[in-house]
Design a protein around this motif. Sequence first.
Motif, mmCIF file in Angstrom:
data_model
loop_
_atom_site.group_PDB
_atom_site.id
_atom_site.type_symbol
_atom_site.label_atom_id
_atom_site.label_comp_id
_atom_site.label_asym_id
_atom_site.label_seq_id
_atom_site.Cartn_x
_atom_site.Cartn_y
_atom_site.Cartn_z
ATOM 1 N N VAL A 431 40.699 -50.410 -38.544
ATOM 2 C CA VAL A 431 39.372 -50.828 -38.098
ATOM 3 C C VAL A 431 39.190 -50.353 -36.664
ATOM 4 O O VAL A 431 39.884 -50.817 -35.757
ATOM 5 N N TYR A 432 38.277 -49.399 -36.482
ATOM 6 C CA TYR A 432 37.912 -48.934 -35.143
ATOM 7 C C TYR A 432 36.765 -49.790 -34.619
ATOM 8 O O TYR A 432 35.845 -50.139 -35.363
ATOM 9 N N GLU A 433 36.812 -50.094 -33.359
ATOM 10 C CA GLU A 433 35.772 -50.921 -32.737
ATOM 11 C C GLU A 433 34.386 -50.299 -32.950
ATOM 12 O O GLU A 433 34.148 -49.148 -32.597
ATOM 13 N N GLY A 434 33.486 -51.073 -33.561
ATOM 14 C CA GLY A 434 32.107 -50.643 -33.725
ATOM 15 C C GLY A 434 31.855 -49.721 -34.894
ATOM 16 O O GLY A 434 30.734 -49.229 -35.055
ATOM 17 N N GLU A 435 32.875 -49.469 -35.752
ATOM 18 C CA GLU A 435 32.712 -48.493 -36.820
ATOM 19 C C GLU A 435 33.011 -49.084 -38.200
ATOM 20 O O GLU A 435 33.822 -50.000 -38.339
ATOM 21 N N LEU A 436 32.330 -48.522 -39.207
ATOM 22 C CA LEU A 436 32.612 -48.854 -40.598
ATOM 23 C C LEU A 436 33.756 -47.959 -41.059
ATOM 24 O O LEU A 436 33.789 -46.760 -40.744
ATOM 25 N N GLN A 437 34.691 -48.519 -41.806
ATOM 26 C CA GLN A 437 35.954 -47.828 -42.050
ATOM 27 C C GLN A 437 35.839 -46.535 -42.836
ATOM 28 O O GLN A 437 36.603 -45.595 -42.610
ATOM 29 N N CYS A 438 34.924 -46.484 -43.816
ATOM 30 C CA CYS A 438 34.933 -45.340 -44.718
ATOM 31 C C CYS A 438 33.596 -45.209 -45.442
ATOM 32 O O CYS A 438 32.775 -46.126 -45.438
ATOM 33 N N ILE A 439 33.416 -44.047 -46.079
ATOM 34 C CA ILE A 439 32.382 -43.892 -47.100
ATOM 35 C C ILE A 439 33.021 -44.318 -48.413
ATOM 36 O O ILE A 439 34.130 -43.894 -48.739
ATOM 37 N N ASN A 440 32.318 -45.155 -49.173
ATOM 38 C CA ASN A 440 32.906 -45.724 -50.379
ATOM 39 C C ASN A 440 33.031 -44.694 -51.500
ATOM 40 O O ASN A 440 32.286 -43.716 -51.565
ATOM 41 N N LEU A 441 33.950 -44.958 -52.404
ATOM 42 C CA LEU A 441 34.205 -44.079 -53.535
ATOM 43 C C LEU A 441 32.937 -43.853 -54.354
ATOM 44 O O LEU A 441 32.163 -44.780 -54.594
ATOM 45 N N GLY A 442 32.736 -42.621 -54.768
ATOM 46 C CA GLY A 442 31.609 -42.298 -55.633
ATOM 47 C C GLY A 442 30.275 -42.219 -54.934
ATOM 48 O O GLY A 442 29.255 -42.005 -55.599
ATOM 49 N N ALA A 443 30.243 -42.399 -53.613
ATOM 50 C CA ALA A 443 28.990 -42.366 -52.850
ATOM 51 C C ALA A 443 28.975 -41.089 -52.008
ATOM 52 O O ALA A 443 29.695 -40.992 -51.010
ATOM 53 N N ASP A 444 28.169 -40.127 -52.392
ATOM 54 C CA ASP A 444 28.137 -38.828 -51.715
ATOM 55 C C ASP A 444 27.195 -38.904 -50.514
ATOM 56 O O ASP A 444 26.106 -38.328 -50.495
ATOM 57 N N ILE A 445 27.641 -39.619 -49.489
ATOM 58 C CA ILE A 445 26.839 -39.896 -48.293
ATOM 59 C C ILE A 445 26.953 -38.748 -47.291
ATOM 60 O O ILE A 445 28.047 -38.236 -47.031
ATOM 61 N N HIS A 446 25.799 -38.379 -46.719
ATOM 62 C CA HIS A 446 25.767 -37.337 -45.688
ATOM 63 C C HIS A 446 24.827 -37.758 -44.575
ATOM 64 O O HIS A 446 23.994 -38.653 -44.737
ATOM 65 N N SER A 447 24.964 -37.071 -43.444
ATOM 66 C CA SER A 447 24.050 -37.239 -42.319
ATOM 67 C C SER A 447 23.297 -35.934 -42.133
ATOM 68 O O SER A 447 23.913 -34.872 -41.978
ATOM 69 N N PHE A 448 21.947 -36.014 -42.172
ATOM 70 C CA PHE A 448 21.106 -34.816 -42.052
ATOM 71 C C PHE A 448 20.411 -34.787 -40.696
ATOM 72 O O PHE A 448 19.946 -35.822 -40.206
ATOM 73 N N ASP A 449 20.319 -33.583 -40.124
ATOM 74 C CA ASP A 449 19.466 -33.425 -38.953
ATOM 75 C C ASP A 449 18.016 -33.220 -39.414
ATOM 76 O O ASP A 449 17.707 -33.301 -40.605
ATOM 77 N N GLU A 450 17.101 -32.923 -38.486
ATOM 78 C CA GLU A 450 15.684 -32.833 -38.828
ATOM 79 C C GLU A 450 15.369 -31.667 -39.756
ATOM 80 O O GLU A 450 14.341 -31.656 -40.429
ATOM 81 N N GLU A 451 16.253 -30.667 -39.818
ATOM 82 C CA GLU A 451 16.043 -29.531 -40.718
ATOM 83 C C GLU A 451 16.767 -29.709 -42.050
ATOM 84 O O GLU A 451 16.750 -28.816 -42.894
ATOM 85 N N GLY A 452 17.417 -30.871 -42.228
ATOM 86 C CA GLY A 452 18.117 -31.108 -43.484
ATOM 87 C C GLY A 452 19.499 -30.491 -43.549
ATOM 88 O O GLY A 452 20.032 -30.250 -44.642
ATOM 89 N N ASN A 453 20.114 -30.240 -42.390
ATOM 90 C CA ASN A 453 21.474 -29.705 -42.342
ATOM 91 C C ASN A 453 22.475 -30.838 -42.164
ATOM 92 O O ASN A 453 22.216 -31.807 -41.447
ATOM 93 N N ASP A 454 23.654 -30.691 -42.787
ATOM 94 C CA ASP A 454 24.732 -31.666 -42.611
ATOM 95 C C ASP A 454 25.228 -31.640 -41.178
ATOM 96 O O ASP A 454 25.459 -30.560 -40.612
ATOM 97 N N ILE A 455 25.402 -32.824 -40.591
ATOM 98 C CA ILE A 455 25.938 -32.905 -39.236
ATOM 99 C C ILE A 455 27.031 -33.968 -39.181
ATOM 100 O O ILE A 455 27.033 -34.918 -39.967
ATOM 101 N N VAL A 456 27.945 -33.792 -38.247
ATOM 102 C CA VAL A 456 29.059 -34.719 -38.038
ATOM 103 C C VAL A 456 29.110 -35.071 -36.560
ATOM 104 O O VAL A 456 28.802 -34.247 -35.697
ATOM 105 N N ASP A 457 29.458 -36.317 -36.269
ATOM 106 C CA ASP A 457 29.645 -36.799 -34.898
ATOM 107 C C ASP A 457 28.350 -36.859 -34.087
ATOM 108 O O ASP A 457 28.391 -36.913 -32.854
ATOM 109 N N SER A 458 27.203 -36.842 -34.744
ATOM 110 C CA SER A 458 25.935 -37.074 -34.060
ATOM 111 C C SER A 458 24.966 -37.734 -35.033
ATOM 112 O O SER A 458 25.134 -37.667 -36.244
#
Length: 660
Positions: A431-458
Amino acid sequence: MKNPPILWNPKEEFCNDSNMIKYIEWINKNYNNTIRNYKDLYEWSINDLGKFWESLWNYFGIKRDKEPDKIIEYNDIMNAQWFNGARMNYAENIMNLSKQEIPILGLDESGASKRVTRDELFNKVGSLSRILKEYGVNEGDRVASFLPNIPESLFSLYATSSIGAIWSSSSPDFGSKGIIDRFQQISPKVLIGIDGYSYNGKKFDRMGVLKEIMEKIKSIEAVILLNKEGFASERGDFIDFESSTNTYHQPEFKPLPFNHPLWILYSSGTTGIPKAIVQSQGGILLEHLKLLKLHYNLNEGKKFFWYTTTGWMMWNLVASSMSTGATAVVYDGSASYPDNYSLWSLAERERISFFGVSAAFITFNMKESLNVKEKFTLEDMYAIGSTGSPLPPEAFRYVYNNIKKDVWLASISGGTDVCTSFLGGCPCSPVYEGELQCINLGADIHSFDEEGNDIVDSMGELVIKKPMPSMPIYLWGDANREKLKETYFSTYDGIWRHGDWIIITSRGTAIILGRSDSTLKRKGIRIGTAEIYRVVDEMKEVKDSLIVGIELSGGEYYMPLFISIKPGYDFSEIRERIRDNIRRNLSPRHVPDDIIQVKDIPKTINGKKMEVPIKKIIMGFPVEKSLNVASMANPECLDEYLKIAREIREKYNLGGQRFT
């Protein structure tokens, strides 16, 4: 991103003995895989959806009358078909997978307890299902309930599901309009109601609400009434809950298609009539078993508790928890009666294993400086769950410093729309302070920028690229599924947009930054409202807060922060400290243009801050086009905001503005 401190690391024996590890071993043996850890397992779960969900179908030993012809078939997420040909029953699986002698424990704020035996559970469900059938309830008919969080609400759900009818629930503390707005959409044949309820040591009569529901919803042919508080002085045309379920009847479970409707949940309804979300028998069963067994590590002998009402999807999760062999603990009453330690006292007394609450509850405890560990050992509590809104980092620290040092804090996120969490708990991850531990199994979760590109750490938009079986099969009354498409799939073609800002870290953890439809965007910088709340929540003088952003002409931006403070503090001094704290901890761009003192923060009945409706009111939209008053927990606070909105419009010449 810089790694925050680790607050908890699972002991080797805890991880090795977890259901997650046992499942990995089973997968490797039965599917000839070489999965080594959670990361490998997650990647397999989204890269081979069919095999993953088939494995759960077999691993959990789902009782079925017919095997599926195919596990999943889809060209796009919205039209995915799951387990076509399979026949099963949600209630049959929930009740028969439970091996506890006491599968349900009912508690209330008076200290009373009710231990429901396995025999009593089956008899009550059997008797209720017989009554429903006697009054003409058939497969596909709707049964509506406004019972509190008591064992009888679980009996009623299982009885409804057992015969293939569709369940829908509202909490009895809803106003009559809020209940009617929900139930009128679905034309229930039977209503299961209560005469009244107790909260904060007071009794509340609901017979007037019951009669108004009966008058307004003409489809109701019978009412089953639980006379709990003694308000039902006249018998009327009611079926008495207690006397009619005191007979011995074993339930008969009707085999149903996997995708047969199980229940109807409702969106928060902040800006209009709540959307009626329909989810399936098999999809919910499999999703909840995955979540409760693998991600929450529930087993026989454990006790699962979540502080909730029957109007929040966490109650539906509690209803499924018996399937793990754990005891489902339901609680009716206030979280702070007779004092602020009442739920912790309950957890100690009843030896709760998994203790679930809202992030607001933990933050409230922190602001009140409750030192729980000085009063209670909480020896049996292996996990604390938190959801409903982002849990700020300082609240993570508070849990470990003031509640219990060696506890697994599972901060989770998901939604009513899928009736699950898809980010959160893993028994083998730190458990990291302020963070959720994981993306759950079977859930294809992504983070998109305004153009619909995958981004990490932002920060980006939370999207889901592949189907989940608990996604809505449809919205009620949405014959062409146009509303379903508009709600979830109109922003990114064929991809589910959830409506939250998220950071997915390169470590595989996640941070939720608030609702994307209430996002602040100042000088080109997107700001999640949760960023502001984190700083403000650290101040014990502040009870609650709400921030909005208003787009002005000429590209200008106005960002007011509303705060309610505890009695005895000087607002002007607090206001300056808030500005200083936000500037120091975030940036000058994050500092509000105005900080306005208010008596209360407007929230929905489910506890969500009403950011977008308040923004609309400031822009000059009439109340009826800005929000659904019936969805509010505290509509009495609106007059103050209407007055403030008029003053803001005059000050900033917003008369000709339009909400965007």
